[in-house]
Write a protein that holds these residues in place. Sequence first.
Motif, PDB file in Angstrom:
ATOM      1  N   PRO A  99      -1.431  -6.567   8.481  1.00 30.21           N
ATOM      2  CA  PRO A  99      -0.761  -6.093   7.267  1.00 30.21           C
ATOM      3  C   PRO A  99      -0.458  -7.276   6.348  1.00 30.21           C
ATOM      4  O   PRO A  99      -0.226  -8.392   6.816  1.00 30.21           O
ATOM      5  CB  PRO A  99       0.529  -5.454   7.798  1.00 30.21           C
ATOM      6  CG  PRO A  99       0.197  -5.061   9.205  1.00 30.21           C
ATOM      7  CD  PRO A  99      -0.732  -6.134   9.705  1.00 30.21           C
ATOM      8  N   ASP A 100      -0.481  -7.032   5.056  1.00 33.16           N
ATOM      9  CA  ASP A 100      -0.267  -8.091   4.077  1.00 33.16           C
ATOM     10  C   ASP A 100       1.206  -8.479   4.048  1.00 33.16           C
ATOM     11  O   ASP A 100       1.986  -7.999   3.220  1.00 33.16           O
ATOM     12  CB  ASP A 100      -0.734  -7.629   2.696  1.00 33.16           C
ATOM     13  CG  ASP A 100      -0.761  -8.761   1.677  1.00 33.16           C
ATOM     14  OD1 ASP A 100      -0.218  -9.846   1.976  1.00 33.16           O
ATOM     15  OD2 ASP A 100      -1.318  -8.557   0.586  1.00 33.16           O
TER      16      ASP A 100
ATOM     17  N   GLY B 240       2.330  -9.911   0.755  1.00 32.01           N
ATOM     18  CA  GLY B 240       2.438  -8.869  -0.250  1.00 32.01           C
ATOM     19  C   GLY B 240       3.699  -8.051  -0.080  1.00 32.01           C
ATOM     20  O   GLY B 240       4.313  -7.602  -1.066  1.00 32.01           O
ATOM     21  N   MET B 241       4.119  -7.853   1.162  1.00 35.53           N
ATOM     22  CA  MET B 241       5.334  -7.100   1.433  1.00 35.53           C
ATOM     23  C   MET B 241       6.585  -7.823   0.935  1.00 35.53           C
ATOM     24  O   MET B 241       7.643  -7.207   0.790  1.00 35.53           O
ATOM     25  CB  MET B 241       5.467  -6.834   2.932  1.00 35.53           C
ATOM     26  CG  MET B 241       4.432  -5.902   3.498  1.00 35.53           C
ATOM     27  SD  MET B 241       4.645  -5.746   5.292  1.00 35.53           S
ATOM     28  CE  MET B 241       3.100  -4.974   5.752  1.00 35.53           C
TER      29      MET B 241
ATOM     30  N   THR C 149       6.664  -5.916  -2.299  1.00 35.59           N
ATOM     31  CA  THR C 149       6.618  -4.450  -2.261  1.00 35.59           C
ATOM     32  C   THR C 149       7.829  -3.827  -1.572  1.00 35.59           C
ATOM     33  O   THR C 149       8.313  -2.769  -2.007  1.00 35.59           O
ATOM     34  CB  THR C 149       5.337  -3.961  -1.571  1.00 35.59           C
ATOM     35  OG1 THR C 149       5.292  -4.451  -0.217  1.00 35.59           O
ATOM     36  CG2 THR C 149       4.099  -4.417  -2.315  1.00 35.59           C
TER      37      THR C 149
ATOM     38  N   ARG D  24       7.337 -14.713   3.777  1.00 35.70           N
ATOM     39  CA  ARG D  24       7.654 -13.369   3.279  1.00 35.70           C
ATOM     40  C   ARG D  24       9.139 -13.256   2.924  1.00 35.70           C
ATOM     41  O   ARG D  24       9.498 -12.676   1.896  1.00 35.70           O
ATOM     42  CB  ARG D  24       7.291 -12.312   4.324  1.00 35.70           C
ATOM     43  CG  ARG D  24       7.545 -10.884   3.858  1.00 35.70           C
ATOM     44  CD  ARG D  24       7.207  -9.883   4.933  1.00 35.70           C
ATOM     45  NE  ARG D  24       8.036 -10.030   6.115  1.00 35.70           N
ATOM     46  CZ  ARG D  24       7.821  -9.395   7.265  1.00 35.70           C
ATOM     47  NH1 ARG D  24       6.784  -8.583   7.385  1.00 35.70           N
ATOM     48  NH2 ARG D  24       8.614  -9.590   8.299  1.00 35.70           N
TER      49      ARG D  24
ATOM     50  N   TRP E 274       4.595   3.645   5.799  1.00 36.35           N
ATOM     51  CA  TRP E 274       3.212   3.851   5.369  1.00 36.35           C
ATOM     52  C   TRP E 274       2.713   5.160   5.957  1.00 36.35           C
ATOM     53  O   TRP E 274       3.225   5.613   6.995  1.00 36.35           O
ATOM     54  CB  TRP E 274       2.321   2.694   5.819  1.00 36.35           C
ATOM     55  CG  TRP E 274       2.505   1.435   5.033  1.00 36.35           C
ATOM     56  CD1 TRP E 274       3.475   1.177   4.100  1.00 36.35           C
ATOM     57  CD2 TRP E 274       1.707   0.254   5.127  1.00 36.35           C
ATOM     58  NE1 TRP E 274       3.330  -0.100   3.611  1.00 36.35           N
ATOM     59  CE2 TRP E 274       2.245  -0.692   4.220  1.00 36.35           C
ATOM     60  CE3 TRP E 274       0.597  -0.110   5.872  1.00 36.35           C
ATOM     61  CZ2 TRP E 274       1.714  -1.962   4.043  1.00 36.35           C
ATOM     62  CZ3 TRP E 274       0.060  -1.379   5.713  1.00 36.35           C
ATOM     63  CH2 TRP E 274       0.605  -2.291   4.803  1.00 36.35           C
TER      64      TRP E 274
ATOM     65  N   THR F 114      -8.219  -4.136   1.398  1.00 35.97           N
ATOM     66  CA  THR F 114      -7.817  -5.383   2.037  1.00 35.97           C
ATOM     67  C   THR F 114      -8.019  -6.550   1.073  1.00 35.97           C
ATOM     68  O   THR F 114      -8.861  -6.490   0.176  1.00 35.97           O
ATOM     69  CB  THR F 114      -8.643  -5.642   3.313  1.00 35.97           C
ATOM     70  OG1 THR F 114     -10.024  -5.842   2.963  1.00 35.97           O
ATOM     71  CG2 THR F 114      -8.530  -4.473   4.276  1.00 35.97           C
TER      72      THR F 114
ATOM     73  N   MET G 106      -2.946  -3.546   2.719  1.00 34.44           N
ATOM     74  CA  MET G 106      -1.817  -3.006   1.969  1.00 34.44           C
ATOM     75  C   MET G 106      -2.077  -1.535   1.680  1.00 34.44           C
ATOM     76  O   MET G 106      -3.191  -1.144   1.333  1.00 34.44           O
ATOM     77  CB  MET G 106      -1.619  -3.766   0.657  1.00 34.44           C
ATOM     78  CG  MET G 106      -0.384  -3.335  -0.135  1.00 34.44           C
ATOM     79  SD  MET G 106       1.167  -3.651   0.740  1.00 34.44           S
ATOM     80  CE  MET G 106       1.302  -5.432   0.557  1.00 34.44           C
TER      81      MET G 106
END
Length: 403
Positions: free
Chosen positions: A162-163, A166-167, A170, A200, A326, A374, A391
Motif C-alpha cells: 500500500p502507498d 500517499g496515505m 489521504t 508517513r 478501503w 499503482t 492506492m
Amino acid sequence: MKKFISIFLVLAMVFSLGACAQKTEAPAQTPAETPAAETPAAEPSAEEPFAGKIAIVTNTLSQNEEEYRSAQQMVEKYGDKKIMHVLWPDNFMTEQEQMISTITKIGSDPEVKALIINQAVPGTNAAVDKLLETRDDMFIAYCSPQENPPDVVERADLILQPDELGMGSTIPEQAQKMGAKTFVHYSFPRHMSVVLLSARRDLMIETCKKIGLEFVDATAPDPTGDSGVPGAQQFILEDVPKMVEKYGKDTAFFSTNCAMQTPLIKACYDAGAIYPQPCCPSPYHGYPSALGIESTGYSADAMANVISETAKKLKDAGLLGRFSTWPVPVAMMNTVASTEYAVKWINGEVGDELDTKVLEELMTEYANGISVKTNTYVENSAEYPTFRLIMMDFLTYSEEDII
C-alpha cells in the motif's frame, strides 16, 4: 533474471507487521514441510494451468488471517499439487534461522517456479539470499516488505505495498471530510524506526497543518514488549476515551499496528469518535471482531455482507459517515494478484520486465471491477519500477452499503 546478489546479509529492521496482527481463536500453525530435494521435476501436462509449482509463504492464521486465507484461496483454485502454502514461524523476529530453512527447503524442490511472500517480514532478505545461492530461475514476489526498499528490489521481481507515503495525505484528508478537528496518531519507537512509517507520520503532520487539523503524536506500548498484545490493546481501550474527553468526539484515530485495530475501532465506536482507516486497509481488518460481526468467508458476496453488517452497526449507533476503509482487503489482493501474475510469467504470457498493465488488470479483477492503480516507488530521485505502491478510494460506510 536475477541481479547479482552480495553474499553479505542485510540486517533486518526491527519491525513487524506480523506482530501487527488480526487475532483469531485459532491456534498458531506450524510451518508446512516442503518436498525433499530428490523430488524429480514433473513434465507438465496439457491440462495443467501452469508447469511446476508456486510456493506462497504467509504468516500463521493466528498472526494474520487475511494473508493466510488468501494463500488458501490459491490452493483451492489450483490445488495443493500446484500451490505450496508454507508458513513463517510465529516468532519470526527470534527465529531467523528457521526462516532461512523454510525458504531453502522451498528452493530445494526443482518444480517450484515462483515464490510469493506475504508478508516479507524482517529476515526475508537473508532467507532469500540463501535461496539465490542455488536458484536464480525463480520468480519472486514480496508483499508488504519491512526491509530497506533498495535491498528488496535487488532480490524480488515484484514488490507490492500500500502507498504508505500517499496515505500521509489521504488519511488526514479523509478524516477531515468525516468531520475531524483533531487527528491522533498511535505508534511506538520500533515502528517509527521504519523509514516509510516515519516518513508517513511526518507527511501526516504536514498535511494536518495544511488543512487545519490538530495533530497529536501519541506513543502506545509495543505489542512485542513486556505487556505483549493484550497490554497494547488494553492501553488503546483506556486511552481513546481520555483523548475524546480532552479533544471532543470530532477526533480521528489512527494506529500503525494491526493488533491495535480491533480495540481502536471498538473504542472509537463506543466514544462516537472518527476512524478513517485501518493500518492495513480492508473491510475485514478489525471491523468484524470489534463490532461482533460474523464473517462467513472472503468471496465477493461474503465481503458485501460484512460491509453491509458493518454499516448496520454504525447506523444503529448514529455513526454512518464517521468510519471508513478501503473496499477490498489489500493484503489478500496482493497474494492473489502476485500469484496470478506468477502464473502468467511461468506460462510465458509476460516477460522478465514487469508488465504493470497486466498487474493492475489482475488487481482490478480481484476488486470486482473497482479500478486499482499503482505508482512506482521513488527514493532519493531513484525510481524502482518493480516496487509498486497501491492506492484506492475510500469506502465510507453509509446507507448505500446496507443490503
